[in-house]
Write a protein that holds these residues in place. Structure first.
Motif, PDB file in Angstrom:
ATOM      1  N   UNK A 478      17.440   6.655   7.003  1.00 46.35           N
ATOM      2  CA  UNK A 478      17.658   5.219   6.783  1.00 46.35           C
ATOM      3  C   UNK A 478      16.389   4.479   7.198  1.00 46.35           C
ATOM      4  N   UNK A 479      15.827   3.727   6.261  1.00 51.57           N
ATOM      5  CA  UNK A 479      14.577   3.009   6.484  1.00 51.57           C
ATOM      6  C   UNK A 479      14.810   1.514   6.297  1.00 51.57           C
ATOM      7  N   UNK A 480      13.919   0.715   6.855  1.00 52.55           N
ATOM      8  CA  UNK A 480      14.023  -0.743   6.734  1.00 52.55           C
ATOM      9  C   UNK A 480      12.686  -1.294   6.246  1.00 52.55           C
ATOM     10  N   UNK A 481      12.742  -2.416   5.567  1.00 54.00           N
ATOM     11  CA  UNK A 481      11.521  -3.045   5.064  1.00 54.00           C
ATOM     12  C   UNK A 481      11.754  -4.532   4.891  1.00 54.00           C
ATOM     13  N   UNK A 482      10.672  -5.287   4.868  1.00 53.04           N
ATOM     14  CA  UNK A 482      10.753  -6.723   4.644  1.00 53.04           C
ATOM     15  C   UNK A 482      11.362  -7.463   5.820  1.00 53.04           C
ATOM     16  N   UNK A 483      12.001  -8.578   5.520  1.00 51.82           N
ATOM     17  CA  UNK A 483      12.572  -9.430   6.574  1.00 51.82           C
ATOM     18  C   UNK A 483      13.832  -8.847   7.182  1.00 51.82           C
ATOM     19  N   UNK A 484      14.293  -7.689   6.712  1.00 48.66           N
ATOM     20  CA  UNK A 484      15.377  -7.005   7.410  1.00 48.66           C
ATOM     21  C   UNK A 484      14.899  -6.532   8.775  1.00 48.66           C
ATOM     22  N   UNK A 485      13.606  -6.224   8.893  1.00 46.08           N
ATOM     23  CA  UNK A 485      13.042  -5.746  10.161  1.00 46.08           C
ATOM     24  C   UNK A 485      12.544  -6.895  11.030  1.00 46.08           C
ATOM     25  N   UNK A 486      12.152  -8.013  10.422  1.00 47.03           N
ATOM     26  CA  UNK A 486      11.654  -9.165  11.165  1.00 47.03           C
ATOM     27  C   UNK A 486      10.983 -10.134  10.219  1.00 47.03           C
ATOM     28  N   UNK A 487      10.704 -11.377  10.651  1.00 49.14           N
ATOM     29  CA  UNK A 487      10.050 -12.341   9.765  1.00 49.14           C
ATOM     30  C   UNK A 487       8.678 -11.848   9.334  1.00 49.14           C
ATOM     31  N   UNK A 488       8.397 -11.932   8.058  1.00 48.44           N
ATOM     32  CA  UNK A 488       7.078 -11.554   7.553  1.00 48.44           C
ATOM     33  C   UNK A 488       6.853 -12.182   6.187  1.00 48.44           C
ATOM     34  N   UNK A 489       5.596 -12.271   5.781  1.00 49.35           N
ATOM     35  CA  UNK A 489       5.269 -12.879   4.501  1.00 49.35           C
ATOM     36  C   UNK A 489       5.276 -11.831   3.391  1.00 49.35           C
ATOM     37  N   UNK A 490       4.940 -12.250   2.188  1.00 50.72           N
ATOM     38  CA  UNK A 490       5.041 -11.367   1.027  1.00 50.72           C
ATOM     39  C   UNK A 490       4.105 -10.165   1.125  1.00 50.72           C
ATOM     40  N   UNK A 491       2.812 -10.326   1.477  1.00 53.57           N
ATOM     41  CA  UNK A 491       1.944  -9.143   1.556  1.00 53.57           C
ATOM     42  C   UNK A 491       2.450  -8.089   2.541  1.00 53.57           C
ATOM     43  N   UNK A 492       2.921  -8.521   3.700  1.00 53.97           N
ATOM     44  CA  UNK A 492       3.436  -7.561   4.678  1.00 53.97           C
ATOM     45  C   UNK A 492       4.720  -6.908   4.199  1.00 53.97           C
ATOM     46  N   UNK A 493       5.561  -7.679   3.506  1.00 48.82           N
ATOM     47  CA  UNK A 493       6.801  -7.105   2.977  1.00 48.82           C
ATOM     48  C   UNK A 493       6.500  -6.049   1.918  1.00 48.82           C
ATOM     49  N   UNK A 494       5.534  -6.336   1.059  1.00 49.62           N
ATOM     50  CA  UNK A 494       5.164  -5.377   0.018  1.00 49.62           C
ATOM     51  C   UNK A 494       4.577  -4.119   0.643  1.00 49.62           C
ATOM     52  N   UNK A 495       3.713  -4.294   1.651  1.00 51.02           N
ATOM     53  CA  UNK A 495       3.096  -3.134   2.301  1.00 51.02           C
ATOM     54  C   UNK A 495       4.145  -2.265   2.983  1.00 51.02           C
ATOM     55  N   UNK A 496       5.088  -2.898   3.682  1.00 53.10           N
ATOM     56  CA  UNK A 496       6.116  -2.135   4.382  1.00 53.10           C
ATOM     57  C   UNK A 496       7.054  -1.451   3.394  1.00 53.10           C
ATOM     58  N   UNK A 497       7.419  -2.120   2.312  1.00 48.58           N
ATOM     59  CA  UNK A 497       8.283  -1.508   1.304  1.00 48.58           C
ATOM     60  C   UNK A 497       7.590  -0.327   0.626  1.00 48.58           C
ATOM     61  N   UNK A 498       6.293  -0.457   0.373  1.00 45.57           N
ATOM     62  CA  UNK A 498       5.542   0.651  -0.230  1.00 45.57           C
ATOM     63  C   UNK A 498       5.497   1.845   0.705  1.00 45.57           C
ATOM     64  N   UNK A 499       5.302   1.569   1.997  1.00 44.48           N
ATOM     65  CA  UNK A 499       5.271   2.652   2.978  1.00 44.48           C
ATOM     66  C   UNK A 499       6.623   3.350   3.059  1.00 44.48           C
ATOM     67  N   UNK A 500       7.707   2.566   3.031  1.00 43.19           N
ATOM     68  CA  UNK A 500       9.040   3.155   3.098  1.00 43.19           C
ATOM     69  C   UNK A 500       9.324   3.999   1.850  1.00 43.19           C
ATOM     70  N   UNK A 501       8.910   3.498   0.677  1.00 43.17           N
ATOM     71  CA  UNK A 501       9.123   4.256  -0.556  1.00 43.17           C
ATOM     72  C   UNK A 501       8.330   5.561  -0.532  1.00 43.17           C
ATOM     73  N   UNK A 502       7.102   5.504  -0.002  1.00 46.79           N
ATOM     74  CA  UNK A 502       6.293   6.723   0.089  1.00 46.79           C
ATOM     75  C   UNK A 502       6.931   7.733   1.029  1.00 46.79           C
ATOM     76  N   UNK A 503       7.478   7.256   2.140  1.00 43.61           N
ATOM     77  CA  UNK A 503       8.149   8.160   3.093  1.00 43.61           C
ATOM     78  C   UNK A 503       9.376   8.807   2.433  1.00 43.61           C
ATOM     79  N   UNK A 504      10.142   8.018   1.709  1.00 45.97           N
ATOM     80  CA  UNK A 504      11.328   8.552   1.040  1.00 45.97           C
ATOM     81  C   UNK A 504      10.937   9.601   0.003  1.00 45.97           C
ATOM     82  N   UNK A 505       9.905   9.305  -0.796  1.00 46.01           N
ATOM     83  CA  UNK A 505       9.471  10.251  -1.827  1.00 46.01           C
ATOM     84  C   UNK A 505       8.909  11.533  -1.222  1.00 46.01           C
TER      85      UNK A 505
END
Length: 593
Positions: A478-505
């Motif tokens: 189970x992974x988290x990304x974006x504002x589910x983990x804490x307040x963040x802007x769009x670039x940080x949300x995209x970076x964290x979501x990409x990292x989570x997707x890479x970990x899942x893959x």
């Protein structure tokens, strides 16, 4: 089975046209381009000719008669005169009667002009000079009874005392506020009251069309309409259903319901987004009480070209603001509400200031505690705003009030402290934009229980490690990304979501994964079935076996934390690799050295 349609030929004012049998004369004339007046006809209703302005002369054989065109069906060989002397005389008499009773209603005046009636020859005993008077066409009564099937409206009285009323002249609980009566009312006598006109009312900045069938957002992918069951007449009363008659592919299914589908997955990415703090919790800022006080999303939608103002910045009365105040940290960095920083507010507040400067001539005041321009190019953007003439006031806003001087239009007064000059200030503005705190999603606590993950004190989901593993949780897979983990802007949300997707893959590509061997184990002969461990396990890895009357541990969910081992009163649970015998043996080995 398709029903064959029989076509008939009818003569209307010397024009021979072919139409389907049982088509009304009004519809047939419309197809031939011939105008027949009517004040009560609507395509949504069964026509009944109450206004009788659509009267025409019908000749069949040697017989001539006057009928209402809206509900008289055509037949083979029928001859219709829509503008004979007899018909004109009848229409003028009817129009004079209407004009004498409702002389100022726009639709009545327009119809009278088209029928060459300039002044009635008599005065009605029930003369109503209001511009939106009810002309008793009955459309509202019929659509409420026949289409909506709510039967809220009805006629009362006879003759000149006839009027449309509510049951017992009181607001009816049967009314579903669908607005159908106002839609078919030709004079505007029935109106739907918009709460947006109320003083201080919150703007309903919805992102799509406001109807029972709509596309959720203007940028929705795919662009598929959905039915709002709380607004749909068909789903509320069983009436209407008109949309299904007009849908050529037959794609509308009123019986379709939401479904829950079970899908087996190996990993989950939690991206629940965020909510905005409700500024109404801070009443001194006037949100929902004073006009022209907006939160960030309200103003963002106003700026949008598809928004209610077409992208122009304007006050509630339509005027351009002379001055705009932007207040940072509304609810965030506040011991009374949210202690944490919402992180994105400073930069979108600067963006708002830039757009206000770009689209208007207004002065802009930024009220901030600390300017946190932390990202790439952010500090440069802050300096650019200073060069554009944005006024930066460092200090918290105490209150927003509404003031008026010398009888002029009232304006908003922002009362604040300015720590840079050490003074209390009062800034008059026409519009205030609040930058509220970012909150976790409303259902975050429910998701936490379902997925057995943790929340930090600020109620955002807790990561495994804030620096070394900010996308994982303590529950494997189970992974988290974006504002589910804490307040963040769009670039940080995209970076964290990409990292989570890479970990899942990366885990999917392995095919098999290794799990930690340290697990708890139940010794069945010692377990008494007290179930103490079931309620204590933070990962819900322990279940109770009813047939054996003992507890059982799911090794895939267990993290070997030892909570159940310590709590078991019968010592029936041990940790693999950490049994009492193993620990004592280790101690003996250490003591012999």
């Amino acid at each position: 089975m398709e029903r064959s349609i029989r076509m008939v030929t009818v003569n209307i004012d010397g024009k021979k046209i072919e139409v389907a049998e049982d088509t009304t004369i009004l519809k047939a004339a419309e197809a031939a381009g011939i105008w027949i007046p009517s004040m009560c006809y609507s395509d949504l209703l069964e026509p009944y000719g109450v206004c009788r302005l659509c009267s025409v002369e019908v000749i069949r054989g040697k017989r001539s008669r006057i009928v209402t065109a809206c509900n008289y069906p055509v037949r083979e060989g029928l001859t219709v005169n829509t503008n004979s002397d007899k018909v004109k005389w009848i229409r003028k008499i009817l129009m004079e009667l209407m004009y004498s009773r409702w002389p100022n209603v726009p639709v009545v005046k327009e119809m009278a002009e088209r029928l060459e009636v300039t002044k009635p020859r008599f005065v009605s005993l029930e003369r109503d000079e209001s511009e939106n008077a009810c002309i008793l066409c009955g459309n509202c009564v019929n659509i409420c009874r026949d289409v909506v099937k709510a039967s809220v409206l009805s006629f009362e009285g006879i003759g000149i005392e006839r009027k449309v009323v509510l049951p017992f002249n009181e607001q009816s609980e049967t009314c579903i506020s669908c607005g159908a009566c106002a839609y078919v009312c030709p004079t505007g006598h029935i109106k739907i009251k918009s709460l947006e006109t109320e003083r201080g009312a919150l703007q309903d900045f919805y992102l799509g069309p406001k109807s029972a069938i709509n596309i959720p957002t203007l940028q929705a992918v795919p662009r598929v309409p959905v039915i709002d069951k709380n607004s749909c007449i068909k789903m509320q009363t069983g009436g209407c259903g008109i949309c299904s008659e007009f849908c050529e592919p037959g794609a509308i299914n009123y019986e379709m319901k939401d479904e829950e589908v079970d899908i087996e997955v190996g990993q989950i990415l939690v991206t629940t987004g965020f909510n905005l703090f409700d500024p109404q919790q801070i009443p001194q800022y006037g949100y929902g009480r004073l006009d022209n006080v907006y939160n960030s999303l309200d103003f963002e939608f106003m700026l949008n070209s598809t928004g209610p103002t077409g992208g122009t910045i304007q006050c509630k009365d339509g005027s351009e603001p002379r001055a705009v105040g932007i207040i940072h940290c509304v609810g965030s960095r506040d011991e009374n509400y949210k202690k944490y920083c919402s992180r994105v507010c400073c930069m979108y507040a600067l963006k708002f200031a830039h757009l206000v400067k770009d689209r208007t001539k207004a002065e802009v005041y930024q009220f901030y505690i600390d300017m946190r321009a932390f990202g790439k190019g952010y500090e440069e953007f802050y300096k650019r705003l200073l060069d554009e003439g944005v006024n930066m006031i460092r200090g918290k806003v105490a209150e927003i009030t509404e003031e008026s001087y010398n009888g002029n239009k009232p304006h908003l007064l922002v009362k604040c402290e300015d720590t840079l000059i050490g003074k209390f200030r009062e800034i008059p503005v026409d519009m205030v934009i609040l930058c509220p705190a970012i909150e976790p999603a409303q259902d975050a606590a429910k998701i936490k229980k379902i997925l057995s993950i943790s929340q930090s004190p600020d109620k955002f989901f807790l990561e495994r490690h804030p620096k070394l593993d900010p996308i994982s949780t303590m529950t494997d897979g189970i992974f988290i990304a974006g504002c589910a983990q804490g307040p963040k802007d769009i670039p940080d949300s995209v970076a964290q979501a990409s990292a989570a997707a890479a970990r899942i893959l990366s885990l999917i590509s392995l095919g098999e994964v290794s799990v930690d061997p340290i697990k708890a184990n139940v010794i069945e002969e010692f377990c008494s079935g007290c179930r103490i461990c079931n309620n204590l396990c933070p990962y819900t890895a322990i279940s109770f076996l009813e047939d054996k009357k003992i507890s059982d541990i799911n090794e895939m969910l267990c993290k070997g934390c030892g909570t159940c081992v310590a709590a078991c009163p019968a010592s029936a649970i041990t940790g693999k690799g950490f049994t009492d015998e193993q620990i004592l043996a280790e101690l003996e080995g250490l003591l012999t050295v």
